[in-house]
Scaffold this motif. Structure first.
Motif, mmCIF file in Angstrom:
data_model
loop_
_atom_site.group_PDB
_atom_site.id
_atom_site.type_symbol
_atom_site.label_atom_id
_atom_site.label_comp_id
_atom_site.label_asym_id
_atom_site.label_seq_id
_atom_site.Cartn_x
_atom_site.Cartn_y
_atom_site.Cartn_z
ATOM 1 N N GLU A 361 0.831 -1.203 0.000
ATOM 2 C CA GLU A 361 0.000 0.000 0.000
ATOM 3 C C GLU A 361 0.866 1.252 0.000
ATOM 4 N N GLN A 362 1.926 1.224 0.813
ATOM 5 C CA GLN A 362 2.815 2.388 0.890
ATOM 6 C C GLN A 362 3.531 2.617 -0.436
ATOM 7 N N LEU A 363 3.929 1.525 -1.106
ATOM 8 C CA LEU A 363 4.606 1.659 -2.397
ATOM 9 C C LEU A 363 3.652 2.227 -3.450
ATOM 10 N N VAL A 455 -7.372 -9.494 -12.893
ATOM 11 C CA VAL A 455 -5.960 -9.665 -13.257
ATOM 12 C C VAL A 455 -5.217 -8.360 -12.953
ATOM 13 N N GLY A 456 -3.893 -8.441 -13.032
ATOM 14 C CA GLY A 456 -3.070 -7.278 -12.749
ATOM 15 C C GLY A 456 -2.950 -6.333 -13.933
ATOM 16 N N LEU A 457 -2.342 -5.189 -13.674
ATOM 17 C CA LEU A 457 -2.208 -4.144 -14.691
ATOM 18 C C LEU A 457 -1.441 -4.653 -15.909
ATOM 19 N N ARG A 508 -9.578 0.536 -9.054
ATOM 20 C CA ARG A 508 -8.972 0.305 -7.751
ATOM 21 C C ARG A 508 -7.944 -0.796 -7.899
ATOM 22 N N GLN A 509 -6.793 -0.627 -7.278
ATOM 23 C CA GLN A 509 -5.728 -1.623 -7.341
ATOM 24 C C GLN A 509 -5.571 -2.245 -5.960
ATOM 25 N N THR A 510 -5.729 -3.551 -5.855
ATOM 26 C CA THR A 510 -5.607 -4.212 -4.556
ATOM 27 C C THR A 510 -4.137 -4.260 -4.142
ATOM 28 N N SER A 511 -3.895 -4.553 -2.854
ATOM 29 C CA SER A 511 -2.517 -4.536 -2.345
ATOM 30 C C SER A 511 -2.021 -5.927 -1.962
ATOM 31 N N VAL A 516 -4.592 -6.981 -8.275
ATOM 32 C CA VAL A 516 -5.507 -6.988 -9.415
ATOM 33 C C VAL A 516 -6.204 -5.642 -9.521
ATOM 34 N N LEU A 517 -6.709 -5.350 -10.729
ATOM 35 C CA LEU A 517 -7.465 -4.128 -10.980
ATOM 36 C C LEU A 517 -8.960 -4.417 -10.923
ATOM 37 N N GLU A 518 -9.689 -3.502 -10.297
ATOM 38 C CA GLU A 518 -11.140 -3.620 -10.227
ATOM 39 C C GLU A 518 -11.756 -2.297 -10.649
#
Length: 750
Positions: A361-363, A455-457, A508-511, A516-518
């Motif tokens: 999250e910090q990154l 899935v991820g970016l 939104r990007q999960t940590s 993944v992107l939502e």
């Protein structure tokens, strides 16, 4: 017992050479002298140390300062002793004989301040010694180290709370430069502070300029930056030990004196490299995050992040090492999305799942800062819960709340422009990104619709660009309607677009480990309604020359002569150059050309001891310069005092302002409240500095204003003592401060 106002300012001038307090310092000091526990969050360079150093001189007994680093202890004690303050430290760097000698001095009451590491506090016999030494205050510096949620947690700090049992009636003071609301609460809880008076300053450092530059050829970019600043020193932060050594080696090969600093060096090597930097024998330290906490070198003119920092908290503290003297400082981040991938690899190696999630999250927040198109100062302050007011270069502001340091004024928000970051100085180009956003959002939607999971970016980018990968074949994503529809952009461009859609709230990007992107509700609405979406082009930051808050125009030739003299004197005494005088003091000398000891005593930082020790030699050097060079004349606007951001005033200043606006004179307010008139003037000056409107004519008539303007024109706007003496002490310090504050608001508003 509360100390009367006249007793503090003479001590401040005598030992530290200053004639007025920085914001919040006096309030913190008075509460401490009154026996109250205090929590103080002041930014780097905000004067934290003075908050416990001056009380130590204002009363008998010993002030114990808990400090995390040996180098920090030695540095502060050297500076105190140079100012004539009886201070010492105890740590593992001392030889046995030297340690015994200091203990004898403590038993005999020879010292006012003692610096110790947290580990020493609980050693057998040490607590018993403390109880015999008439301890009057326990100050915990770098207090964020006590919190697991802080960026620099140190388990040994947790044992400090045991001191409360042994010293139940002694006031505690906790100080830090960097802490979110959660960390602040942690500090108060773990130190068992009792109904503490809490002071939270603005996190804004108005004299610092923030820039993010697209990282292409990082060493070449760094070298060009340093070559354009041949007489300035600074810190280059690198991600790895290997990088610090290779960058330092290449800089030396190119004629720039530099040394590495990291935890893999021996203690002796680290100490030597740090001393070389403190004494200006090298210009650059190439360091990991192991370097810096508490480094009291005021004339660090730049901080360059060669690699992406792990989090905003660490980035803020590291950039804060620039410009501690109040003069301009530059903070440059070389950014590549690839650095975030490297950081993610390190995060995945952490054994604790909660730590991994927090770090991710910090990154993400750090990457958001690096790529944002808005005011970077606003982004930084928002992270710490502070709102930046448009058009104002903020200083410090008080708050009794452990949450936000600065409250909203309730006014209609205006897009902020700090005038001192790349995005405000050179706004990045924008483009109509509606079609690109529609494609990206549609692709995220179609992938989840088909596979029933996110899935991820990177995978979304691969689908958009029509890549042929194992995952695309496995999940049959080549059959999606969005497969290959984005070939007009390359992969890095699509990745930047995706990250901006996250920042704008459409995604939104999960940590988790496999992020993944939502699509958010806003993203669904944008897809459905086909709203216009404006995107920004990737990070670039050309050099822009602008005026910086804190800049002091002076005779640069004389300034260089005085710097050389300072270096010789410092080397003779085996101390860093700034222990002799700060750059601020040298610039004031090179602006005001003092010709007598009386003139010299008006320079900021010149106390009694430094006047005796250095007055004659510096006055002689100035006289020699004037014998062959013409005296330069400087316009009054060349010294700008930072203006405080509009904020909630402290209760006592707010009450004075209320009475003044109701028609009471300063004398009437002082009598009604049992205060001296000078204190009331101080409250009104603070109100003006905080953005409150006050009719100057109600306090100072036109003739007096003209006299004050002429005096400040001669002495410089940073020199209230000099202006008052030039006016034959005709006007109170408070009135002069009110006039300066009012004029400074008008300068900044031009």
């Amino acid at each position: 017992m509360k100390t009367a106002a006249p007793e503090l300012l003479p001590l401040l001038k005598q030992y530290f050479g200053f004639t007025s307090f920085r914001p919040l310092q006096e309030e913190i000091i008075r509460d401490s002298l009154a026996g109250k526990d205090v929590f103080a969050l002041l930014p780097t360079g905000g004067g934290k140390s003075l908050c416990f150093q001056l009380p130590a001189l204002a009363r008998d007994g010993l002030t114990v300062v808990v400090s995390p680093l040996i180098a920090l202890m030695k540095d502060q004690v050297d500076a105190l002793q140079a100012a004539g303050v009886p201070a010492t430290f105890l740590n593992s760097s001392l030889a046995a004989g030297e340690g015994r000698e200091r203990l004898r001095g403590l038993h005999n009451g020879e010292f006012r301040l003692l610096y110790v590491a947290p580990e020493r506090l609980m050693l057998s016999g040490f607590l018993e010694d403390l109880q015999r030494w008439n301890v009057r205050l326990i100050a915990i510096d770098e207090a964020h180290c006590i919190s697991e949620w802080g960026h620099d947690f140190r388990p040994e700090y947790r044992q400090i709370s045991e001191l409360r049992k042994h010293f139940p009636k002694i006031p505690f003071m906790a100080l830090t430069a960097t802490a979110t609301g959660r960390v602040r609460e942690d500090i108060v809880t773990h130190l068992k502070l009792r109904e503490p008076k809490c002071y939270v300053a603005s996190f804004n450092r108005p004299n610092l300029t923030y820039r993010v530059i697209a990282k292409i050829k990082p060493f070449d970019q760094l070298f060009e930056f340093l070559r354009a600043r041949p007489k300035e020193s600074g810190i280059v932060y690198c991600l790895s030990r290997k990088a610090t050594e290779s960058v330092a080696e290449r800089l030396n090969e190119n004629g720039i004196k530099a040394k590495p600093y990291h935890a893999g060096l021996t203690p002796k090597e680290r100490s030597e490299h740090q001393e070389l930097f403190l004494r200006d024998n090298i210009r650059v330290v190439c360091a990991t995050i192991a370097f810096g906490m508490g480094i009291n070198k005021p004339n660090v003119r730049f901080v360059v992040h060669y690699d992406l920092p792990k989090n905003i908290e660490g980035y803020y503290q590291e950039t804060g090492r620039a410009g501690r003297d109040g003069l301009p400082g530059e903070c440059v981040l070389l950014f590549s999305p690839g650095d975030a991938v490297k950081q993610t690899t390190f995060i995945d190696e952490k054994p604790n799942p909660q730590e991994r999630q927090i770090a991710r999250e910090q990154l993400q927040q750090m990457v958001h800062y690096a790529e944002c198109a808005g005011c970077r100062r606003t982004e930084l302050l928002a992270y710490f819960g502070e709102e930046f007011a448009v058009g104002q270069a903020s200083s410090l502001s008080s708050s009794s709340d452990l949450g936000n340091g600065v409250n909203s004024t309730g006014e209609t928000p205006v897009p902020p422009n700090c005038g001192a970051c790349d995005n405000c100085l050179s706004p990045r180009a924008t483009f109509d990104g509606t079609l690109a956003a529609q494609k990206f959002l549609s692709c995220v939607y179609r992938i989840r619709e088909k596979t029933r999971f996110g899935v991820g970016l990177n995978h979304v980018v691969e689908v958009l660009t029509g890549a042929d990968t194992e995952k695309i074949r496995k999940w049959d994503h080549a059959q999606l309607s969005t497969y290959g529809i984005g070939r007009e952009h390359n992969r890095s461009e699509w990745a930047a677009i995706g990250r901006e859609l996250v920042r704008l709230g459409f995604l939104r990007q999960t940590s988790e480990k496999f992020s993944v992107l939502e699509i958010t509700n806003a993203g669904r609405a944008a897809l459905k309604e086909r709203k216009k979406i404006t995107l920004t082009k990737p990070v670039t930051a050309p050099e822009t020359k602008t005026h910086h808050v804190g800049e002091i125009t002076c005779d640069e030739g004389l300034f260089e002569r005085l710097r050389e003299l300072r270096k010789r004197l410092a080397d003779e005494r085996d101390v860093p150059a700034y222990i002799v005088f700060s750059d601020v003091a040298l610039r004031q000398m090179a602006r005001n050309y003092p010709e007598s000891e009386r003139d010299f005593a008006r320079i900021s930082g010149v106390g009694e001891k430094k006047l005796r020790e250095y007055g004659e030699v510096f006055l002689s050097e100035i006289a020699r310069h004037l014998a062959t060079n013409a005296r330069q004349i400087f316009a009054e606007e060349s010294f700008v005092v930072p203006v405080a951001q509009r904020s909630q005033l402290g209760d006592t200043a707010r009450e004075t302002l209320r009475r003044f606006r109701a028609g009471d004179s300063p004398a009437e307010i002082a009598e009604a409240r049992g205060l001296v008139v000078g204190t009331i003037y101080g409250h009104l000056a603070t109100a003006i500095e905080a953005g409150e409107a006050i009719d100057l004519a109600q306090l100072i008539n036109a003739e007096a204003q003209a006299e004050m303007a002429a005096a400040f024109q001669r002495t410089g706007w940073g020199n209230i003592v000099g202006a008052r003496e030039l006016l034959g002490e005709k006007y109170d310090y408070g009135l002069l401060r009110i006039y300066r504050a009012a004029k400074n608001v008008s300068f900044v508003g031009r």
